[in-house]
Design an enzyme around this catalytic site. Sequence first.
Site, PDB file in Angstrom:
ATOM      1  N   LEU A  10      44.987  36.745  35.197  1.00  0.00           N
ATOM      2  CA  LEU A  10      44.782  36.064  36.475  1.00  0.00           C
ATOM      3  C   LEU A  10      45.421  34.690  36.436  1.00  0.00           C
ATOM      4  CD1 LEU A  10      40.976  36.862  36.923  1.00  0.00           C
ATOM      5  CD2 LEU A  10      42.825  37.724  38.358  1.00  0.00           C
ATOM      6  N   LYS A  25      33.423  34.823  36.973  1.00  0.00           N
ATOM      7  CA  LYS A  25      34.377  35.216  35.936  1.00  0.00           C
ATOM      8  C   LYS A  25      33.585  35.259  34.636  1.00  0.00           C
ATOM      9  CE  LYS A  25      39.030  34.310  34.280  1.00  0.00           C
ATOM     10  NZ  LYS A  25      38.851  34.403  32.834  1.00  0.00           N
TER      11      LYS A  25
HETATM   12  S1  IVH Z   1      39.802  40.816  37.717  1.00  0.00           S
HETATM   13  C1  IVH Z   1      43.955  42.097  38.166  1.00  0.00           C
HETATM   14  N1  IVH Z   1      37.329  39.929  37.689  1.00  0.00           N
HETATM   15  O1  IVH Z   1      39.509  37.479  33.195  1.00  0.00           O
HETATM   16  C2  IVH Z   1      42.681  41.424  38.002  1.00  0.00           C
HETATM   17  N2  IVH Z   1      38.669  39.619  35.768  1.00  0.00           N
HETATM   18  O2  IVH Z   1      41.838  35.824  33.019  1.00  0.00           O
HETATM   19  C3  IVH Z   1      42.177  41.536  36.648  1.00  0.00           C
HETATM   20  N3  IVH Z   1      37.516  38.564  33.923  1.00  0.00           N
HETATM   21  O3  IVH Z   1      41.569  39.974  31.886  1.00  0.00           O
HETATM   22  C4  IVH Z   1      40.901  40.980  36.373  1.00  0.00           C
HETATM   23  N4  IVH Z   1      35.577  38.314  34.907  1.00  0.00           N
HETATM   24  O4  IVH Z   1      39.101  40.181  31.439  1.00  0.00           O
HETATM   25  C5  IVH Z   1      38.485  40.053  37.015  1.00  0.00           C
HETATM   26  N5  IVH Z   1      35.108  39.222  37.728  1.00  0.00           N
HETATM   27  C6  IVH Z   1      36.250  39.346  37.086  1.00  0.00           C
HETATM   28  C7  IVH Z   1      36.397  38.899  35.769  1.00  0.00           C
HETATM   29  C8  IVH Z   1      37.637  39.057  35.159  1.00  0.00           C
HETATM   30  C9  IVH Z   1      36.256  38.117  33.793  1.00  0.00           C
HETATM   31  C10 IVH Z   1      38.572  38.467  32.891  1.00  0.00           C
HETATM   32  C11 IVH Z   1      39.356  39.748  32.733  1.00  0.00           C
HETATM   33  C12 IVH Z   1      40.784  39.330  32.840  1.00  0.00           C
HETATM   34  C13 IVH Z   1      40.710  37.878  32.606  1.00  0.00           C
HETATM   35  C14 IVH Z   1      41.878  37.167  33.256  1.00  0.00           C
END
Ligand code: IVH
Length: 680
Positions: A90, A125
């Site tokens: 992200l 997150k």
């Molecule tokens: S969405 C394409 N939602 O953050 C979108 N990621 O910095 C992919 N993560 O690899 C991730 N909480 O492991 C998403 N609510 C959340 C999340 C989340 C933690 C982590 C995930 C990702 C990382 C990116």
Amino acid sequence: MADPKDLTKAEAANRLMRLAREIKKHDAAYHDRDAPVISDAEYDALVAENRAIEAAFPQLVREDSPSRRVGHTPSSPLSKVTHAKPMLSLDNAFEDNDVRDFVGRVRRFLKLEADAPVTLTAEPKIDGLSCSLRYEGGRLVLAATRGDGSVGEDVTANARTIPDIPQSVVGAPDVLEVRGEVYMSTADFAALNERQEKAGEKIFANPRNAAAGSFRQKDASVTKARPLKFFAHGWGEISDVPCDTQSGMVAWLREKGFPVDPLFTTCEGADEALRQYDAIQAARPGLGYEIDGVVYKVDRLDLQERLGQVARAPRWALAHKFPAEQAETVLEAIDIQVGRTGKLTPVGRLKPIGVGGVIVSNVTLHNFDEIDRLGVRPGDKVRVQRAGDVIPQIVENLTPHDDRGPYPRPDHCPVCDSEARSEEGEVDIRCEGGLICPAQRFERLKHFVSRGAMDVDGLGEKSIAEFLELGWVKKPSDIFMLHEHRDALVARDGWKETSVDNMLAAVDARRGFDAARFLFGLGIRHVGAVTARDLMKAFETVERLMEVARSDGALAELTNVDGVGEVVAQAVIDFFHEPHNVEEVTRLIERARPAPYVVEVAETEWAGKTVVFTGKLESVSRDEAKAQAERMGAKAAGSVSAKTDLLVAGPGAGSKLKKAQDLGVRTMTEEEWLAEVAKA
Ligand code: IVH
């Protein structure tokens, strides 16, 4: 961070080179060893600096630039899996305006009016590690970590031990990949670290590292014993998408039995998203698990599709990170603590201050170089930070000052006044007093009776401090002479006849404890619980190890032991080189009578035989196969000779197989070997 525009091209190139190297080093510390050396906020600052310099000097972007990698290529014994769809990362935002810019970009890209409504989702997150769960025909068939985004590690056996993760899904599409976060609650993390400490095992820096260390295990039974949880937040390959919005999909996942974060909501546009950010931030202290920001996603899946991705991050999602929890206070003093191995660690004493709901009065300064880097002195106003890590730290000195030069290094131990020195090229300064130093004595005694070593019930830190003060226990062997002080102890405040007798009986009952725990309890540098077992597996008794360590060929013989390298070997040699250590260990052996270390071995026809593995093994790793051989009483060797009794050959076996055939050594396939293992 200096403004990149002030840099010359050469300076920028130089800085980018250093950043690439530094970030890579931190990635390895974080991902491979689960032991970060800097906080997440400091790491983010390095990444941001790298990005800013690259934006100013696009022609200098390096092949190995951290901005070209999503994650970290894992170095681990787990087997690799290629993701059916890449696991993306992200983009990060830190300011409210970054969120407004994000929504503006989305509108522009989709050619929407400047005030057209954009529905977003907002959710915490989670500070865990991402995992992809693949279901085929409704059954869990594969679980994988993110790895570098394209290739992760196979953690199927581990995922099966997590109660939150469904083993099967009723009414699922043929192929369903659910993606989410494996994490550990803060309470479970604290309890785990307490158990780890008592057992003399590794302490984790934060819940995320504890979760990663527990999940990425070769032996899934270790994972099973750790309290891991899971939140679903997305999907990968899916043969039939049942909804047309992100929020619909999340509700569907919940219906199908996947835990989703209860704070997940939808919101209209940036302003409402920012209100949601505040609400989630306010809820943060009471959640019971760590989160490090809020993730916004465009709700409509058709728009997500159109938006697509740039590099390795989707255009339709954004991570809005929380600032590290910081506060300003005064550094009142710099004290020096003496550790078990004599290491002198400067500790900052602060005017107590609340940081993110916790009162902080001490900060680690790591070492004296760190004091110089910060340029701090007692009396300075400082900014301190707690960034998910257990130990708070100083991030900045707020008192203006000129270059103060190096902080004076101690040349004597503050506790015993012995000389203190650092080895050539090392930052750490150590007290040379060894067992003469009361601080080291106390730490070593505590270590000797700790859970992973002698493990005596009813002989805790407080009693040890009391006996040390009385002069009854100065070294571990004195513990076995405590009965001589029975009457004097009964007469003391806080002790009763029964408590004294119970404690003495507990000490007595531990005589004959196993040699590997005994060796670990000695607290030799670099000899942790696992290394102690490796050494005892090879030498069986501490007497034998001592004899080897004092012999001429010590280094070669010690480094011959599986799991023992030169650093460990040298530390063992140095320890047994000291006459007072030999004297104490000899006395301790007499009194504690440690039992020779026995590896549990099954009675099999392979006992005493030598087995060699070659070629590619399909269902077990080479290490596991060797361990199987050992458990069956056999010895695993690396090369084939006339002494070899069995060669287990997988596909691709070459010269070893040929040699075995020439020598008439019996050979087996992996499958046949596993049948032998199953029989044992
Ligand atoms: S969405 C394409 N939602 O953050 C979108 N990621 O910095 C992919 N993560 O690899 C991730 N909480 O492991 C998403 N609510 C959340 C999340 C989340 C933690 C982590 C995930 C990702 C990382 C990116």
